[in-house]
Design an enzyme around this catalytic site. Sequence first.
Site, short mmCIF file in Angstrom:
data_model
loop_
_atom_site.label_atom_id
_atom_site.label_comp_id
_atom_site.label_asym_id
_atom_site.label_seq_id
_atom_site.Cartn_x
_atom_site.Cartn_y
_atom_site.Cartn_z
N TYR A 147 0.84 -1.21 0.00
CA TYR A 147 0.00 0.00 0.00
C TYR A 147 0.88 1.26 0.00
CZ TYR A 147 -3.65 3.31 1.45
OH TYR A 147 -4.52 4.37 1.53
N1 LIG Z 1 -9.79 5.12 4.97
C1 LIG Z 1 -8.59 5.62 5.22
O1 LIG Z 1 -8.13 5.66 6.39
C2 LIG Z 1 -7.76 6.19 4.09
C3 LIG Z 1 -6.62 6.92 4.44
C4 LIG Z 1 -5.82 7.44 3.43
C5 LIG Z 1 -6.17 7.27 2.11
N2 LIG Z 1 -7.29 6.56 1.79
C6 LIG Z 1 -7.60 6.39 0.36
O2 LIG Z 1 -8.91 6.83 0.10
C7 LIG Z 1 -9.41 6.17 -1.06
C8 LIG Z 1 -10.81 5.65 -0.77
O3 LIG Z 1 -10.73 4.68 0.26
P1 LIG Z 1 -11.85 4.50 1.39
O4 LIG Z 1 -11.16 4.58 2.69
O5 LIG Z 1 -13.00 5.37 1.11
O6 LIG Z 1 -12.19 2.96 1.20
P2 LIG Z 1 -13.45 2.17 0.62
O7 LIG Z 1 -14.69 2.61 1.32
O8 LIG Z 1 -13.05 0.75 0.65
O9 LIG Z 1 -13.56 2.70 -0.88
C9 LIG Z 1 -12.72 2.24 -1.89
C10 LIG Z 1 -13.43 2.47 -3.20
O10 LIG Z 1 -12.56 2.07 -4.26
C11 LIG Z 1 -13.30 1.20 -5.10
N3 LIG Z 1 -12.46 0.28 -5.84
C12 LIG Z 1 -11.67 -0.71 -5.40
N4 LIG Z 1 -11.11 -1.36 -6.43
C13 LIG Z 1 -11.58 -0.75 -7.56
C14 LIG Z 1 -11.38 -0.95 -8.94
N5 LIG Z 1 -10.61 -1.94 -9.42
N6 LIG Z 1 -12.01 -0.13 -9.82
C15 LIG Z 1 -12.82 0.86 -9.36
N7 LIG Z 1 -13.08 1.08 -8.08
C16 LIG Z 1 -12.45 0.28 -7.19
C17 LIG Z 1 -14.26 0.48 -4.17
O11 LIG Z 1 -15.28 -0.13 -4.93
P3 LIG Z 1 -16.00 -1.51 -4.47
O12 LIG Z 1 -17.02 -1.11 -3.43
O13 LIG Z 1 -16.62 -2.01 -5.73
O14 LIG Z 1 -14.94 -2.40 -3.95
C18 LIG Z 1 -14.71 1.65 -3.33
O15 LIG Z 1 -15.67 2.40 -4.01
C19 LIG Z 1 -8.39 5.08 -1.39
O16 LIG Z 1 -7.56 5.52 -2.45
C20 LIG Z 1 -7.58 4.95 -0.11
O17 LIG Z 1 -6.28 4.49 -0.35
C21 LIG Z 1 -8.09 6.02 2.76
#
Ligand SMILES: NC(=O)c1ccc[n+]([C@@H]2O[C@H](COP(=O)([O-])OP(=O)(O)OC[C@H]3O[C@@H](n4cnc5c(N)ncnc54)[C@H](OP(=O)(O)O)[C@@H]3O)[C@@H](O)[C@H]2O)c1
Length: 273
Positions: A147
């Site tokens: 990651y």
């Molecule tokens: N949560 C945290 O603490 C955190 C911190 C720093 C950065 N981030 C970043 O924020 C972003 C969103 O994450 P989140 O925390 O909101 O997590 P999340 O709720 O798991 O959302 C991830 C999203 O990405 C989609 N996704 C995964 N694989 C995909 C693919 N092959 N094509 C298109 N969409 C895809 C998922 O779709 P599905 O529902 O279909 O799987 C979901 O809509 C990510 O880039 C993550 O690295 C998160």
Amino acid sequence: MNEKRWVLVTGASTGIGRACAELLASRGFGVYACARKRGDLRALEGIDGVVSLKLDVTSPGDVAAAAKLVRKRGGGLYGLVNNAGIAVAGPLSDISDREMQAQFQVNLFGVHRVTREFLPLLMDSRGRIVMISSDSGFFATPFFGPYCASKFALEGYSDSLRRELAACGVGVVIVEPGRVTTPIWDKGEKSLERSGKSPFAETARKIGEHAIRKGKTAGLPPSAIAEKVREALTVRRPALRYLVAPSTLKYRVIRLLPARRVDRMIQREIERM
Ligand SMILES: NC(=O)c1ccc[n+]([C@@H]2O[C@H](COP(=O)([O-])OP(=O)(O)OC[C@H]3O[C@@H](n4cnc5c(N)ncnc54)[C@H](OP(=O)(O)O)[C@@H]3O)[C@@H](O)[C@H]2O)c1
């Protein structure tokens, strides 16, 4: 004639992407909210101001079809929020080629594929690209190697892109969330079930459990990140990077200290677990 400014958000089914779609639509943007599953697309379509698009960022066919549809609808594209992401974790000595490739397929190659496809529309509008990176894009923690590597790569990619696009008026803004309470942590729980063979498996599991516990209970709400994304898309002169975390003190300390001191701090933290 469509007067709205349109923004496309990848990975809008849940978490940060969903919050961005909701907030931007409520503030008058037209939003192309992308998801992979039919149920998620239907749910997004129910939000006022949102058009849902099927888009798996690893599928060149999906990306081309989405761009074709956006062009056909007219109205252009002002913003692209590259949000879709997955987190592959575990001791690097246990991570297979397939797992590492899966990590980069979404978090880096997916971003590249989507950005390249929509760039002509963004150039026409002199629009903005927002990259959802992470604190893992500048602080590499142990046992989250795939990651962290993907987010470090995304930061480099974004810096190059920003410098390339400066002359044509397209802005590139990096948003670096710290811990945010989203379903990403539930998905992380599944990766803890991996049966690692390395001598680091037990430590990795402990650290993973700790991170997940914190992520589920002590993270920012996704709306806080969405608010920053809105700022990145709307202020006249956005910052190049927005770090969004409950406290930024830890990050300032990490950036000031020599790397070996940070190594020792991390080692001590692991020993205390
Ligand atoms: N949560 C945290 O603490 C955190 C911190 C720093 C950065 N981030 C970043 O924020 C972003 C969103 O994450 P989140 O925390 O909101 O997590 P999340 O709720 O798991 O959302 C991830 C999203 O990405 C989609 N996704 C995964 N694989 C995909 C693919 N092959 N094509 C298109 N969409 C895809 C998922 O779709 P599905 O529902 O279909 O799987 C979901 O809509 C990510 O880039 C993550 O690295 C998160």
